[in-house]
Design a protein around this motif. Structure first.
Motif, mmCIF file in Angstrom:
data_model
loop_
_atom_site.group_PDB
_atom_site.id
_atom_site.type_symbol
_atom_site.label_atom_id
_atom_site.label_comp_id
_atom_site.label_asym_id
_atom_site.label_seq_id
_atom_site.Cartn_x
_atom_site.Cartn_y
_atom_site.Cartn_z
ATOM 1 N N ARG A 165 73.265 -86.446 34.823
ATOM 2 C CA ARG A 165 72.915 -86.365 33.407
ATOM 3 C C ARG A 165 73.810 -87.310 32.625
ATOM 4 O O ARG A 165 74.996 -87.437 32.891
ATOM 5 C CB ARG A 165 73.109 -84.932 32.919
ATOM 6 C CG ARG A 165 72.769 -84.732 31.476
ATOM 7 C CD ARG A 165 72.741 -83.275 31.073
ATOM 8 N NE ARG A 165 73.962 -82.586 31.464
ATOM 9 C CZ ARG A 165 74.397 -81.478 30.887
ATOM 10 N NH1 ARG A 165 73.690 -80.917 29.935
ATOM 11 N NH2 ARG A 165 75.507 -80.901 31.278
ATOM 12 N N PHE A 166 73.227 -87.949 31.653
ATOM 13 C CA PHE A 166 73.946 -88.849 30.767
ATOM 14 C C PHE A 166 73.920 -88.251 29.364
ATOM 15 O O PHE A 166 72.861 -87.857 28.877
ATOM 16 C CB PHE A 166 73.293 -90.231 30.763
ATOM 17 C CG PHE A 166 73.872 -91.161 29.744
ATOM 18 C CD1 PHE A 166 75.071 -91.797 29.972
ATOM 19 C CD2 PHE A 166 73.216 -91.376 28.551
ATOM 20 C CE1 PHE A 166 75.619 -92.643 29.020
ATOM 21 C CE2 PHE A 166 73.752 -92.210 27.592
ATOM 22 C CZ PHE A 166 74.953 -92.849 27.833
ATOM 23 N N VAL A 167 75.090 -88.157 28.717
ATOM 24 C CA VAL A 167 75.179 -87.614 27.364
ATOM 25 C C VAL A 167 75.857 -88.647 26.474
ATOM 26 O O VAL A 167 76.975 -89.079 26.747
ATOM 27 C CB VAL A 167 75.991 -86.295 27.343
ATOM 28 C CG1 VAL A 167 76.155 -85.788 25.915
ATOM 29 C CG2 VAL A 167 75.340 -85.251 28.219
ATOM 30 N N ALA A 168 75.161 -89.038 25.417
ATOM 31 C CA ALA A 168 75.723 -89.970 24.442
ATOM 32 C C ALA A 168 76.481 -89.171 23.385
ATOM 33 O O ALA A 168 75.939 -88.222 22.814
ATOM 34 C CB ALA A 168 74.616 -90.788 23.799
ATOM 35 N N LEU A 169 77.714 -89.533 23.157
ATOM 36 C CA LEU A 169 78.552 -88.834 22.178
ATOM 37 C C LEU A 169 78.388 -89.481 20.799
ATOM 38 O O LEU A 169 78.603 -90.681 20.645
ATOM 39 C CB LEU A 169 80.015 -88.881 22.604
ATOM 40 C CG LEU A 169 80.326 -88.162 23.910
ATOM 41 C CD1 LEU A 169 81.742 -88.475 24.351
ATOM 42 C CD2 LEU A 169 80.108 -86.668 23.764
ATOM 43 N N PRO A 170 78.020 -88.693 19.802
ATOM 44 C CA PRO A 170 77.722 -89.222 18.463
ATOM 45 C C PRO A 170 78.971 -89.440 17.612
ATOM 46 O O PRO A 170 79.185 -88.757 16.616
ATOM 47 C CB PRO A 170 76.821 -88.141 17.870
ATOM 48 C CG PRO A 170 77.336 -86.877 18.497
ATOM 49 C CD PRO A 170 77.761 -87.264 19.896
ATOM 50 N N VAL A 207 77.002 -83.867 38.121
ATOM 51 C CA VAL A 207 77.856 -84.828 37.433
ATOM 52 C C VAL A 207 77.202 -85.211 36.111
ATOM 53 O O VAL A 207 76.029 -85.589 36.070
ATOM 54 C CB VAL A 207 78.074 -86.094 38.290
ATOM 55 C CG1 VAL A 207 78.865 -87.139 37.515
ATOM 56 C CG2 VAL A 207 78.767 -85.737 39.595
ATOM 57 N N THR A 208 77.977 -85.071 35.045
ATOM 58 C CA THR A 208 77.525 -85.491 33.722
ATOM 59 C C THR A 208 78.424 -86.629 33.267
ATOM 60 O O THR A 208 79.642 -86.531 33.358
ATOM 61 C CB THR A 208 77.618 -84.327 32.711
ATOM 62 O OG1 THR A 208 76.819 -83.247 33.186
ATOM 63 C CG2 THR A 208 77.142 -84.751 31.336
ATOM 64 N N PHE A 209 77.833 -87.686 32.804
ATOM 65 C CA PHE A 209 78.577 -88.853 32.334
ATOM 66 C C PHE A 209 78.492 -88.902 30.816
ATOM 67 O O PHE A 209 77.402 -88.928 30.252
ATOM 68 C CB PHE A 209 77.986 -90.130 32.944
ATOM 69 C CG PHE A 209 78.757 -91.369 32.620
ATOM 70 C CD1 PHE A 209 79.881 -91.708 33.349
ATOM 71 C CD2 PHE A 209 78.356 -92.198 31.588
ATOM 72 C CE1 PHE A 209 80.596 -92.854 33.053
ATOM 73 C CE2 PHE A 209 79.068 -93.345 31.288
ATOM 74 C CZ PHE A 209 80.188 -93.667 32.023
ATOM 75 N N PHE A 210 79.644 -88.894 30.156
ATOM 76 C CA PHE A 210 79.700 -88.977 28.701
ATOM 77 C C PHE A 210 80.079 -90.394 28.297
ATOM 78 O O PHE A 210 80.964 -90.997 28.892
ATOM 79 C CB PHE A 210 80.757 -88.017 28.147
ATOM 80 C CG PHE A 210 80.421 -86.580 28.368
ATOM 81 C CD1 PHE A 210 79.673 -85.888 27.439
ATOM 82 C CD2 PHE A 210 80.856 -85.923 29.502
ATOM 83 C CE1 PHE A 210 79.364 -84.554 27.637
ATOM 84 C CE2 PHE A 210 80.557 -84.591 29.713
ATOM 85 C CZ PHE A 210 79.809 -83.901 28.773
ATOM 86 N N ALA A 244 84.949 -78.841 34.888
ATOM 87 C CA ALA A 244 86.070 -79.787 34.952
ATOM 88 C C ALA A 244 85.684 -81.039 34.178
ATOM 89 O O ALA A 244 84.504 -81.378 34.065
ATOM 90 C CB ALA A 244 86.397 -80.144 36.390
ATOM 91 N N LEU A 245 86.696 -81.707 33.660
ATOM 92 C CA LEU A 245 86.476 -82.939 32.909
ATOM 93 C C LEU A 245 87.495 -83.966 33.387
ATOM 94 O O LEU A 245 88.692 -83.683 33.450
ATOM 95 C CB LEU A 245 86.635 -82.688 31.409
ATOM 96 C CG LEU A 245 86.490 -83.878 30.476
ATOM 97 C CD1 LEU A 245 85.117 -84.525 30.624
ATOM 98 C CD2 LEU A 245 86.716 -83.436 29.038
#
Length: 100
Positions: free
Chosen positions: A31-36, A4-7, A55-56
């Motif tokens: 995983r955590f992803v910060a969107l710029p 699971v990735t959290f944006f 999947a999203l």
């Protein structure tokens, strides 16, 4: 089994990550992803594409303008909308609507 990735938008206030449900989400994701967002949409879209998602899931397409615009792009082979509004998003690139 799946990852699971959290944006989230870059610059999310620290207090938001420490509150209730959000805090629980941050504790459980792989995983955590910060969107710029401040760097422009091209950078945001390329950040998604590098993750190679299967999947999203969009939590609030109808409640968040940025999610709506992201949903118009095919960022994953399967795209799902949750109940940002209790009806279809009307977006042709969203494959499923899930309600709970």
């Amino acid at each position: 089994r799946f990852d699971v990735t959290f944006f989230c938008w870059e610059g999310l206030p620290r207090a938001a990550t420490e509150h209730g449900v959000r805090r629980q989400v941050f504790e459980r994701v792989g995983r955590f992803v910060a969107l710029p967002l401040a760097e422009g949409w091209d950078k945001v879209l390329s950040t998604f594409m590098r993750t190679r998602l299967d999947a999203l899931v969009f939590f609030e397409i109808g409640m968040d303008l940025q999610q709506y615009f992201l949903s118009l792009s095919r960022l994953a082979p399967v795209q799902v909308a949750l109940h940002g509004h209790a009806q279809t998003s009307g977006v042709p690139t969203v494959d499923y609507y899930a309600s709970f």
